[in-house]
Write a protein that holds these residues in place. Structure first.
Motif, PDB file in Angstrom:
ATOM      1  N   ARG A  88       0.798  -1.222   0.000  1.00 28.66           N
ATOM      2  CA  ARG A  88       0.000   0.000   0.000  1.00 28.66           C
ATOM      3  C   ARG A  88       0.842   1.290   0.000  1.00 28.66           C
ATOM      4  NH1 ARG A  88      -4.979   1.149   2.024  1.00 28.66           N
ATOM      5  NH2 ARG A  88      -5.234  -0.936   2.859  1.00 28.66           N
ATOM      6  N   GLU A  89       1.866   1.312   0.866  1.00 26.02           N
ATOM      7  CA  GLU A  89       2.560   2.573   1.122  1.00 26.02           C
ATOM      8  C   GLU A  89       3.199   3.194  -0.124  1.00 26.02           C
ATOM      9  OE1 GLU A  89       3.998   2.764   5.485  1.00 26.02           O
ATOM     10  OE2 GLU A  89       5.715   3.198   4.190  1.00 26.02           O
ATOM     11  N   ALA A  90       3.918   2.374  -0.875  1.00 26.69           N
ATOM     12  CA  ALA A  90       4.625   2.894  -2.055  1.00 26.69           C
ATOM     13  C   ALA A  90       3.627   3.504  -3.037  1.00 26.69           C
ATOM     14  CB  ALA A  90       5.417   1.787  -2.724  1.00 26.69           C
ATOM     15  N   VAL A  91       2.475   2.827  -3.206  1.00 29.38           N
ATOM     16  CA  VAL A  91       1.453   3.332  -4.132  1.00 29.38           C
ATOM     17  C   VAL A  91       0.956   4.688  -3.654  1.00 29.38           C
ATOM     18  CG1 VAL A  91      -0.882   2.929  -5.018  1.00 29.38           C
ATOM     19  CG2 VAL A  91       0.705   1.022  -4.831  1.00 29.38           C
ATOM     20  N   GLU A  92       0.606   4.766  -2.378  1.00 29.09           N
ATOM     21  CA  GLU A  92       0.034   6.015  -1.855  1.00 29.09           C
ATOM     22  C   GLU A  92       1.038   7.162  -1.923  1.00 29.09           C
ATOM     23  OE1 GLU A  92      -3.353   4.069   1.045  1.00 29.09           O
ATOM     24  OE2 GLU A  92      -1.540   4.888   1.966  1.00 29.09           O
ATOM     25  N   GLN A  93       2.294   6.863  -1.589  1.00 26.35           N
ATOM     26  CA  GLN A  93       3.320   7.916  -1.610  1.00 26.35           C
ATOM     27  C   GLN A  93       3.515   8.459  -3.020  1.00 26.35           C
ATOM     28  OE1 GLN A  93       6.748   6.165   0.217  1.00 26.35           O
ATOM     29  NE2 GLN A  93       5.958   6.468   2.296  1.00 26.35           N
ATOM     30  N   ASN A  94       3.595   7.570  -3.998  1.00 23.00           N
ATOM     31  CA  ASN A  94       3.786   8.021  -5.378  1.00 23.00           C
ATOM     32  C   ASN A  94       2.597   8.855  -5.861  1.00 23.00           C
ATOM     33  OD1 ASN A  94       6.371   7.198  -6.312  1.00 23.00           O
ATOM     34  ND2 ASN A  94       5.663   5.071  -6.287  1.00 23.00           N
ATOM     35  N   LEU A  95       1.391   8.387  -5.587  1.00 19.28           N
ATOM     36  CA  LEU A  95       0.198   9.123  -6.036  1.00 19.28           C
ATOM     37  C   LEU A  95       0.178  10.514  -5.417  1.00 19.28           C
ATOM     38  CD1 LEU A  95      -2.591   6.374  -5.898  1.00 19.28           C
ATOM     39  CD2 LEU A  95      -1.421   7.261  -7.914  1.00 19.28           C
ATOM     40  N   GLU A  96       0.531  10.594  -4.134  1.00 16.31           N
ATOM     41  CA  GLU A  96       0.566  11.889  -3.443  1.00 16.31           C
ATOM     42  C   GLU A  96       1.555  12.845  -4.113  1.00 16.31           C
ATOM     43  OE1 GLU A  96      -1.115  13.522  -1.156  1.00 16.31           O
ATOM     44  OE2 GLU A  96      -2.501  11.834  -1.215  1.00 16.31           O
ATOM     45  N   LYS A  97       2.680  12.260  -4.578  1.00 14.32           N
ATOM     46  CA  LYS A  97       3.717  13.082  -5.221  1.00 14.32           C
ATOM     47  C   LYS A  97       3.338  13.475  -6.652  1.00 14.32           C
ATOM     48  CE  LYS A  97       7.344  10.428  -3.470  1.00 14.32           C
ATOM     49  NZ  LYS A  97       8.572   9.716  -3.775  1.00 14.32           N
ATOM     50  N   GLY A  98       2.203  12.958  -7.116  1.00 10.03           N
ATOM     51  CA  GLY A  98       1.772  13.285  -8.475  1.00 10.03           C
ATOM     52  C   GLY A  98       2.312  12.320  -9.519  1.00 10.03           C
ATOM     53  N   ILE A  99       2.859  11.202  -9.036  1.00 12.34           N
ATOM     54  CA  ILE A  99       3.418  10.216  -9.973  1.00 12.34           C
ATOM     55  C   ILE A  99       2.357   9.151 -10.282  1.00 12.34           C
ATOM     56  CG2 ILE A  99       5.194   8.400 -10.192  1.00 12.34           C
ATOM     57  CD1 ILE A  99       6.932  10.147  -8.283  1.00 12.34           C
ATOM     58  N   ASP A 100       2.181   8.840 -11.571  1.00 15.15           N
ATOM     59  CA  ASP A 100       1.239   7.786 -11.957  1.00 15.15           C
ATOM     60  C   ASP A 100       1.795   6.437 -11.503  1.00 15.15           C
ATOM     61  OD1 ASP A 100      -0.086   9.778 -13.240  1.00 15.15           O
ATOM     62  OD2 ASP A 100       0.440   9.133 -15.276  1.00 15.15           O
ATOM     63  N   VAL A 101       0.894   5.557 -11.082  1.00  8.46           N
ATOM     64  CA  VAL A 101       1.315   4.230 -10.620  1.00  8.46           C
ATOM     65  C   VAL A 101       0.557   3.172 -11.405  1.00  8.46           C
ATOM     66  CG1 VAL A 101       1.418   2.665  -8.651  1.00  8.46           C
ATOM     67  CG2 VAL A 101       1.719   5.113  -8.281  1.00  8.46           C
ATOM     68  N   VAL A 102       1.276   2.133 -11.865  1.00  2.38           N
ATOM     69  CA  VAL A 102       0.596   1.056 -12.569  1.00  2.38           C
ATOM     70  C   VAL A 102       0.718  -0.248 -11.790  1.00  2.38           C
ATOM     71  CG1 VAL A 102       2.573   0.844 -14.142  1.00  2.38           C
ATOM     72  CG2 VAL A 102       0.456  -0.266 -14.711  1.00  2.38           C
ATOM     73  N   LEU A 103      -0.444  -0.907 -11.623  1.00  2.00           N
ATOM     74  CA  LEU A 103      -0.475  -2.220 -10.977  1.00  2.00           C
ATOM     75  C   LEU A 103      -0.763  -3.248 -12.051  1.00  2.00           C
ATOM     76  CD1 LEU A 103      -2.997  -1.535  -8.027  1.00  2.00           C
ATOM     77  CD2 LEU A 103      -0.597  -0.882  -8.162  1.00  2.00           C
ATOM     78  N   GLU A 104       0.100  -4.256 -12.180  1.00  2.00           N
ATOM     79  CA  GLU A 104      -0.209  -5.347 -13.106  1.00  2.00           C
ATOM     80  C   GLU A 104      -0.677  -6.512 -12.248  1.00  2.00           C
ATOM     81  OE1 GLU A 104       3.015  -6.823 -15.678  1.00  2.00           O
ATOM     82  OE2 GLU A 104       1.820  -8.654 -15.811  1.00  2.00           O
ATOM     83  N   ILE A 105      -1.992  -6.652 -12.122  1.00  2.00           N
ATOM     84  CA  ILE A 105      -2.536  -7.626 -11.170  1.00  2.00           C
ATOM     85  C   ILE A 105      -3.688  -8.407 -11.783  1.00  2.00           C
ATOM     86  CG2 ILE A 105      -1.818  -6.205  -9.191  1.00  2.00           C
ATOM     87  CD1 ILE A 105      -4.651  -5.273  -8.849  1.00  2.00           C
ATOM     88  N   GLU A 106      -4.055  -9.528 -11.121  1.00  2.00           N
ATOM     89  CA  GLU A 106      -5.139 -10.338 -11.661  1.00  2.00           C
ATOM     90  C   GLU A 106      -6.498  -9.738 -11.257  1.00  2.00           C
ATOM     91  OE1 GLU A 106      -5.982 -10.932  -8.227  1.00  2.00           O
ATOM     92  OE2 GLU A 106      -7.024 -12.536  -9.341  1.00  2.00           O
TER      93      GLU A 106
END
Ligand code: 5GP
Length: 211
Positions: A88-106
Motif C-alpha cells: 500500500r505505502e509505495a502506491v500512496e506515496q507516489n500518487l501523493e507526489k503526483g506520480i502515476d502508478v501502474v499495478l499489473e494484477i489479476e
C-alpha cells in the motif's frame, strides 16, 4: 499549461495469461519512464532471472500474512496456489507526489482496488480472438497440450471479468496495444472528474478577476 491534477493516476492493468500484457506494459513504460510500476509481494518462488525488490518481493507465507494483518496491502488475492498483493505505502506515496502508478494484477485484486479507489483506471487486455490466444499459447511450444488447455480454460475464466473494467486494449500487435493504452490514459487525464482541481482553480481566478 499545467492542468494536471496534483495527484497521480492509479492504473490497474490486467489480462489473461498468454495475452502479452507484460510486453505491452513494458512498451508503454519505455515511453513513460516517470510512471511507477508497483512491485507486488508474493509467496511464489522466484523464476530464473527474477530479482527480489525489482520483479516481486518474494515473501514466506508467514511474512505475507503479517503484511495482510497489518493492513500493509492495498489488495491481495490467490492465484494458482500462491498469494499476491500490492504494498500500500509505495502506491500512496507516489500518487501523493503526483506520480502515476501502474499495478499489473489479476482480476480479483483489480476489483478490490476499484472498490477502495473509485478513481482508479481499470484496463483489461484481450486477445483479438480466443483462437488467436490458443495459437499464441500453442506456438510458444513450451507447454504440452494438456497445459495449454488448462491455461486456456483459466484465460476464459479471467476474461469473464473484462466487463467490469473501464477500458479494453486489444493486443493485435504490441505497438498498437501500447498506443491504445497511451490514448486511454490520456483520455482519463482529461475527464472533468480528474481535472476537478484545475477547473476550480480557473473558476476561482475568473471570479476574483471579475469582481
Ligand atoms: P506470475 O506468477 O505469473 O508473475 O503472476 C500471476 C498472476 O498474478 C498474474 O496475473 C499477475 O498479474 C498477478 N499478480 C501479480 N502481482 C499481483 C498483485 O500484487 N496482486 C494481485 N491480485 N495479482 C497480482
Amino acid at each position: 499549461w499545467k492542468a494536471m491534477n496534483n495527484k497521480g493516476l492509479l492504473l490497474v492493468f490486467s489480462g489473461p495469461s498468454g495475452v502479452g500484457k507484460g510486453t505491452v506494459l513494458k512498451e508503454y513504460l519505455k515511453k513513460h519512464p516517470h510512471t511507477a510500476f508497483s512491485v507486488s509481494a508474493t509467496t511464489r518462488k522466484p523464476r530464473a532471472g527474477e530479482i527480489h525488490g525489482q520483479h516481486y518481493f518474494f515473501l514466506s507465507r508467514e511474512e505475507f500474512e503479517l503484511l495482510v494483518e497489518n493492513g500493509g496491502l492495498l489488495e491481495h488475492a490467490q492465484f494458482a496456489g500462491n498469494c499476491y498483493g500490492t504494498p500500500r505505502e509505495a502506491v500512496e506515496q507516489n500518487l501523493e507526489k503526483g506520480i502515476d502508478v501502474v499495478l499489473e494484477i489479476e482480476v480479483q485484486g483489480a476489483l478490490q482496488v476499484k472498490q477502495k479507489c473509485p478513481d482508479a483506471l481499470l484496463v483489461f487486455v484481450m486477445p483479438p480472438s480466443f483462437e488467436e490466444l490458443r495459437r499464441r499459447l500453442t506456438d510458444r511450444g513450451t507447454e504440452d497440450g494438456a497445459t495449454v488447455e488448462r491455461r486456456l480454460a483459466n484465460a476464459a475464466r479471467e476474461m469473464e471479468a473484462a466487463k467490469h473494467y473501464d477500458y479494453i486494449v486489444v493486443n493485435q500487435t504490441v505497438e498498437d496495444a501500447a498506443d491504445q493504452l497511451e490514448q486511454i490514459v490520456c483520455a482519463a487525464k482529461h475527464t472533468a472528474k480528474y481535472l476537478r482541481e484545475f477547473i476550480d482553480e480557473v473558476e476561482y481566478d475568473a471570479e476574483t478577476c471579475c469582481k
